[in-house]
Design an enzyme around this catalytic site. Sequence first.
Site, mmCIF file in Angstrom:
data_model
loop_
_atom_site.group_PDB
_atom_site.id
_atom_site.type_symbol
_atom_site.label_atom_id
_atom_site.label_comp_id
_atom_site.label_asym_id
_atom_site.label_seq_id
_atom_site.Cartn_x
_atom_site.Cartn_y
_atom_site.Cartn_z
ATOM 1 N N SER A 6 48.794 77.302 56.110
ATOM 2 C CA SER A 6 47.767 76.360 56.510
ATOM 3 C C SER A 6 46.576 77.129 57.095
ATOM 4 C CB SER A 6 48.384 75.384 57.508
ATOM 5 O OG SER A 6 47.621 74.231 57.606
ATOM 6 N N ASP A 62 50.610 68.420 48.402
ATOM 7 C CA ASP A 62 49.934 68.592 49.691
ATOM 8 C C ASP A 62 48.458 68.246 49.531
ATOM 9 O OD1 ASP A 62 48.825 69.472 52.053
ATOM 10 O OD2 ASP A 62 49.142 71.606 51.631
ATOM 11 N N HIS A 78 53.157 70.952 52.001
ATOM 12 C CA HIS A 78 52.456 71.884 52.884
ATOM 13 C C HIS A 78 53.367 72.993 53.428
ATOM 14 C CE1 HIS A 78 48.666 72.587 54.907
ATOM 15 N NE2 HIS A 78 49.208 72.599 56.103
#
Lengths: 497, 497
Positions: free
Chosen positions: B191, B433, B458
């Site tokens: 991320s 995601d 994710h």
Amino acid sequence: MTEYKFKFSILSLPWLLMFLVSCVYATITPRLGVVERTPTKNLNAKLARASKGRLKTFYYAQTLDHFNYRPDSYTTFQQRYMMNSKHWAGANTSSPILVYFGAEAPIDNDVENVGFLNSYAPELNALIVFIEHRYYGKSMPFGSFEEAYSNTSTLGYFNSAQALADYAEVLVSLKKNLSAESSPVIVIGGSYGGMLASWFRLKYPHIGLGALASSAPILYFEGLTPHEQYYLIATKDYKEASMNCYNTIRQSWSKIDKIASKSDGLSLLSQKFKICNPINASSELKDQLERMYTSAAQYDKPPIYPVKMICDAIDVASKRTTDILSRILAGVVAFKGNKKCYDLNQIITEADLGWRWQTCTDLVIPMGREHDNTMFPISPFILKDLTESCQAVFGVDVTPRPHWIVTEFGGHGIKNVLKKFGSNIIFSNGLRDPYSGGGVLQNISNSVVAILTTNGSHTLDLLTPSKDDPKWLVGMRASEISIVKGWIAEYYAMLRS
Amino acid sequence: MTEYKFKFSILSLPWLLMFLVSCVYATITPRLGVVERTPTKNLNAKLARASKGRLKTFYYAQTLDHFNYRPDSYTTFQQRYMMNSKHWAGANTSSPILVYFGAEAPIDNDVENVGFLNSYAPELNALIVFIEHRYYGKSMPFGSFEEAYSNTSTLGYFNSAQALADYAEVLVSLKKNLSAESSPVIVIGGSYGGMLASWFRLKYPHIGLGALASSAPILYFEGLTPHEQYYLIATKDYKEASMNCYNTIRQSWSKIDKIASKSDGLSLLSQKFKICNPINASSELKDQLERMYTSAAQYDKPPIYPVKMICDAIDVASKRTTDILSRILAGVVAFKGNKKCYDLNQIITEADLGWRWQTCTDLVIPMGREHDNTMFPISPFILKDLTESCQAVFGVDVTPRPHWIVTEFGGHGIKNVLKKFGSNIIFSNGLRDPYSGGGVLQNISNSVVAILTTNGSHTLDLLTPSKDDPKWLVGMRASEISIVKGWIAEYYAMLRS
């Protein structure tokens, strides 16, 4: 360059004098000095100056601190840049942009003497841009030199990472405003400006397609290059010019010290060397001589070749006298001209002070002589001495960060690192330039390449070409522009595909 | 994560409430959220926790401001990092170092859930390092969260460029202290941490040999990706799960608004959705639902697959009732469990506030819905609104810099830029995601590659492997480690030559 005016607080006269008189010279990193001033009688320089008339000056409202969000960080200052669009094919044509990165000086001098961009802009249909470095010339945060340099809180924003981000911001904005987003940008710089150019290609590849880094000693940082490399190369230059010259210089330091140790020795030395204001320590004379020798080596350029000029004079004098110091004086006269007296007081310019700040913060270039293997006296690099002399000038709250440049920009095992990373950088060096000792002197990959000239000196390739240029210099520039053209052609091919 | 304690000045309760209640949700960038907390009953997580016992905690005296030389800049703070040397071959062996870059959270949660490093350290004989991001967890400048977050002058040093330089400093120091200068470093992040990992390889190739950037939306910045991309992908996820589910959700917003417009509408809605503390505006309910749908999509992971769980419940309910809101409630019950009442008040953690600061300064991720092409109501991204809401929280002297990330790290024409620049980056994404919409989804060169999984979400690849993992997830991790091994082998070959 404006002369330093002694107007501001910390940097008051007593401090500066103390600094000038008492500092160990070796702790003062020689100005990398973008390009030497070209004598005004040079026709090509006049041509370059004429073209200066076509350069238009602009200012960009630059962010004071790119890497912080404190209230102060948002402050802007006017950063000066200049453009010449005479040869440019114009908006939406993807025509190249040649960008010169200002270094530790006002941009004006570079605009006069850096003819490389002017020389090749016509055949590339390129836009020419010169950008001034923050804290030099007219690109002064806080409104004036006096304010900007008044204390470490205002000087703190003055470093190479911020300067690179400045260039990034100016170029992004400029390309957008000119509808030139697809134009390839080639960044060009000499000496410290060359470091900035190569670092810019490494850190901002999305903005600069390629870099010509002329005489950029990016490896003259902690743990990368022997401290004395600069002086070893200068020594080699003098040896090559004449072994007698080298020997004379090498022997002279102890002669000077011997005379200085006598009761009227300093007075004798002052008379002997025709010094306008008698010296208070032999180091004043020795530092001045050292500066002369290293400057001659760094800028050992055609047609004069000052190292040869000094050595020729020393050699001629050696035929008529056995007195070492008389021979040395002959070298001074040859280099400085026959003067009634020689003024040893250096004029400290704003730019000198700026460079001093930079070498006291991030650009800690560890130059020194730990061993008796050069023609100069031993004078080791001692970080503590550097720190003390920096604090004497700028205040106790400044401390050099000797590890930083290597952490931020690398250097260790550069060949292995860049063999599979990075592209489109030319590292050009003249091997007579003592700073070439910290340069990249080997090809690293197909497109990260070294261009060397045996007889070249500091940033010669960037100077305005002259019809008297030796063939190797003409060839050096031709190689460089040919490589740059290759990058641009490859970029266009990629755009088309 | 410590709960937010309302102790400090600017960020006082009234401001925060104002911020929570009045902000347009779309102007609040969803936490990128490194990895979702894994339920404690997961055996593999327990294994990972057990190995946590072997992780030793260290602190590095980190420079507060790498890019400034003001007196404040030299201040240091204690940056936390953890190491596990169980599998490491040791000093002077050139054995690899796997480094996890902390993101917008205390590192503790990652240490528990990011099993990727533990899984592959044995076969690589690798040292494991987790480094916490500045201003999170225990890596707090100015001694405490309260001090660090007390005003924009203390928060100003909190940004991604400084964080990258932190990681550079820690790793240079660590390699030196461990006599591991020749050890290849692979940086890993998910991320926002994945962005940092890829940017680190680009900016610090001399420190990081390669990067695994999991679910890193480095292209979700100004002018690079349509604002609604996140929501388009979430919408696709629901459509794929069930068209009825998608249609139900899409129709629900106007139903909610219609009821809310009645005189007792908000009360009716509160009852209908079993909300513990009755709502004051329909947006409170809608925001909560939106958060549930997007969170389910972002973390749509096996074996539960929350999107399917929500949609299954909606579909079942659709067979027994035509009432849209009853169907929606069924989805809520499926996702949140059958509760007496649902608490809409969000607990704001320190980390939430940290992320908010980051999205209010350099990480301006322009997410919004300008068009009616998603299953969510229109809610455009408006920079002015973002600025106002940021200033409401942090004070009027903070202003987002939406251009900065693209200037500093690039993004435009990334394929052309990186085709001939850079190497050794894996961009991994799960296409369910919503953040994959800002990811690098195509191979750029031989060694800058994209790894995609159609059903992934994710940062799945970074989680501790489980025997129940689907084959595509097992394959994803195997591909990644195989590529990493290739980089390391190539590096060793270069060392030998």
